[in-house]
Design an enzyme around this catalytic site. Structure first.
Site, PDB file in Angstrom:
ATOM      1  N   SER A  49     -60.625   2.700 -17.473  1.00 16.89           N
ATOM      2  CA  SER A  49     -60.455   2.807 -16.026  1.00 16.89           C
ATOM      3  C   SER A  49     -59.025   2.598 -15.532  1.00 16.89           C
ATOM      4  CB  SER A  49     -61.383   1.821 -15.334  1.00 16.89           C
ATOM      5  OG  SER A  49     -61.150   0.519 -15.810  1.00 16.89           O
ATOM      6  N   HIS A  99     -66.760   5.746 -15.762  1.00 20.08           N
ATOM      7  CA  HIS A  99     -65.763   6.647 -15.165  1.00 20.08           C
ATOM      8  C   HIS A  99     -65.819   8.062 -15.747  1.00 20.08           C
ATOM      9  CE1 HIS A  99     -63.502   3.979 -12.490  1.00 20.08           C
ATOM     10  NE2 HIS A  99     -63.811   3.033 -13.356  1.00 20.08           N
ATOM     11  N   LYS A 156     -70.265   5.017  -8.789  1.00 22.78           N
ATOM     12  CA  LYS A 156     -68.934   5.631  -8.743  1.00 22.78           C
ATOM     13  C   LYS A 156     -69.090   7.094  -8.330  1.00 22.78           C
ATOM     14  CE  LYS A 156     -66.812   2.034 -11.297  1.00 22.78           C
ATOM     15  NZ  LYS A 156     -66.900   1.305 -12.542  1.00 22.78           N
TER      16      LYS A 156
HETATM   17  C1  PLP Z   1     -67.313  -0.070 -12.667  1.00 21.93           C
HETATM   18  C2  PLP Z   1     -67.736  -0.285 -14.041  1.00 21.93           C
HETATM   19  C3  PLP Z   1     -68.921  -0.976 -14.332  1.00 21.93           C
HETATM   20  C4  PLP Z   1     -69.743  -1.630 -13.258  1.00 21.93           C
HETATM   21  O1  PLP Z   1     -70.475  -0.698 -12.536  1.00 21.93           O
HETATM   22  P1  PLP Z   1     -71.121  -1.091 -11.129  1.00 21.93           P
HETATM   23  O2  PLP Z   1     -72.147  -0.038 -10.929  1.00 21.93           O
HETATM   24  O3  PLP Z   1     -70.044  -1.086 -10.115  1.00 21.93           O
HETATM   25  O4  PLP Z   1     -71.741  -2.444 -11.291  1.00 21.93           O
HETATM   26  C5  PLP Z   1     -69.317  -1.088 -15.644  1.00 21.93           C
HETATM   27  N1  PLP Z   1     -68.573  -0.556 -16.649  1.00 21.93           N
HETATM   28  C6  PLP Z   1     -67.418   0.100 -16.417  1.00 21.93           C
HETATM   29  C7  PLP Z   1     -66.642   0.677 -17.551  1.00 21.93           C
HETATM   30  C8  PLP Z   1     -66.959   0.258 -15.101  1.00 21.93           C
HETATM   31  O5  PLP Z   1     -65.821   0.903 -14.873  1.00 21.93           O
END
Ligand code: PLP
Length: 395
Positions: free
Chosen positions: A184, A212, A243
């Site tokens: 990320s 992502h 996301k």
């Molecule tokens: C954002 C993210 C999460 C968490 O996801 P949420 O739905 O916001 O709880 C988990 N793993 C990765 C790699 C992320 O970037």
């Protein structure tokens, strides 16, 4: 009265944050999340959300949410294993499995608790979890909840991974390799084909957190596994619904066996109430939209390429991202934060990301381009970057 209630130990820690200059107030969003937002009373271009496809405020998702509320109410009333498993949840899992081209998909309330719940449910004492050093915090926490041993390999370094595999094969029963699909902070993609080869060589299972990558990579956003054509060779594929999908929730896609087991042993599903109907209705609509058309992912990539080429031409260090995540690497922590502040004064919000989220000396403005941005908004953002870069002597 006892002075225990003063929480003196926390006050001291808060003072430490202030002394270090890292104490902050949260920015307050006064509008829906979108390409442009109302932030602390000011209209600004938003280059910091994970709302890749512009779904967070999409009319079709909103109508689907309202319809679900009208039929099913606002809350599910219980954990899924008691009486909180609505037909809506089942239908979502069916659609998700089809979208991900896997046998099954198991839904959680968030991506975070998907990792917290899944990793501990599929590993035990006598196993080892081998993790990329840059994996997400929720993977680290999920791993801590497991009784398995841990190994950490250097970021995307296959020699480092193989060395741990070699050493572990005889010592442990099951081996689980975990990696983010897309990292990320830099936007680079995991070397999944190599990881799968090594995993098969050493008879290890694979677990990819594609938070992502889902909604971004692969055919119409089917994710990193689809991007590399590795269906059937990754045991657990995690995605978030928060996301690119624009709502909230998480899931793991894989085999029916995985589904059956998690259904009995995933603690966030056993002990925490299921997703509310509005969220489930909106998510299902989003997945259907992606299966109908590549329009959204096409626009996302077109915008990402447009923005990246303009920023690269200006002379900024934009790293080696292979995805729409565009880091503008400034380096020095204080300069990075100053850059972000000046951009905001010019009407562009990009949060500065510094140590400990990224290594010292690699402070960056992480730009998140979305399908919802217009070319004019991207041009305006590039112009603001250029001006601030010149003002601060970086360009
Ligand atoms: C954002 C993210 C999460 C968490 O996801 P949420 O739905 O916001 O709880 C988990 N793993 C990765 C790699 C992320 O970037």
């Amino acid at each position: 009265m006892s002075n225990v209630h003063e929480l003196k130990f926390l006050k001291e820690k808060i003072q430490e944050l202030k002394d270090q200059g890292v104490y902050r107030k949260l920015p307050v969003l006064e509008s829906a999340s979108g390409a442009e937002v109302l932030l602390n009373g000011k209209r600004v271009i938003n280059l910091s959300s994970n709302n890749y496809l512009g779904f967070a405020n999409h009319p079709r998702l909103k109508s689907a949410a309202i319809k679900a509320i009208e039929e099913y109410g606002v809350g599910s009333g219980a954990v899924r294993t008691i009486i909180g498993n609505m037909k809506l949840h089942e239908d979502l899992e069916t659609v998700l499995a089809k979208f991900k081209r896997e046998e099954a998909a198991f839904v959680y309330q968030s991506g975070f608790n998907c990792n917290a719940g899944t990793i501990q449910a599929i590993t035990e004492a006598g196993d080892i979890i081998i993790s990329d050093e840059l994996n997400h915090a929720s993977i680290i926490d999920g791993t801590r909840l497991s009784k398995a041993a841990r190994g950490i390999y250097k970021h995307s370094d296959m020699d480092s991974l193989e060395a741990i595999l070699k050493e572990s094969r005889e010592k442990y029963r099951n081996i689980l390799i975990i990696t983010d699909g897309v990292f990320s902070m830099d936007g680079d993609i995991a070397k999944l084909p190599e990881i799968v080869q090594l995993a098969e060589k050493y008879e290890a299972m694979t677990y990819v957190d594609d938070a992502h990558g889902s909604g971004v990579l692969g055919e119409s956003g089917r994710g990193t596994v689809d991007h590399f054509g590795l269906h059937g060779r990754i045991d657990f594929t995690i995605g978030t619904l928060s996301k690119a999908i624009g709502v909230v929730g998480g899931y793991v896609a894989g085999s029916n066996t995985m589904y059956e087991w998690l259904n009995h042993r995933a603690r966030p599903v056993l002990f925490s109430t299921s997703l509310p109907p509005a969220a489930v209705g909106a998510i299902t609509e989003a997945i259907n939209m992606l299966m109908e058309s590549t329009e959204y992912t096409d626009r996302l990539w077109e915008n990402a390429k447009y923005f990246k080429s303009k920023m690269g031409t200006l002379g900024f260090d934009i790293g080696n991202s292979e995805t729409p995540i565009t880091p503008v690497i400034i380096g020095d922590e204080a300069k990075t934060m100053e850059f972000s502040k000046r951009l905001l004064e010019k009407g562009v919000f990009v949060s500065g990301i510094v140590f400990p989220t990224v290594p010292k000396g690699t402070g960056r403005l992480r730009c998140m381009v979305t399908a919802g941005h217009s070319k004019e908004q991207l041009d305006e953002a590039v112009e603001a970057f250029k001006k601030v870069g010149e003002e601060m002597g970086i360009l």
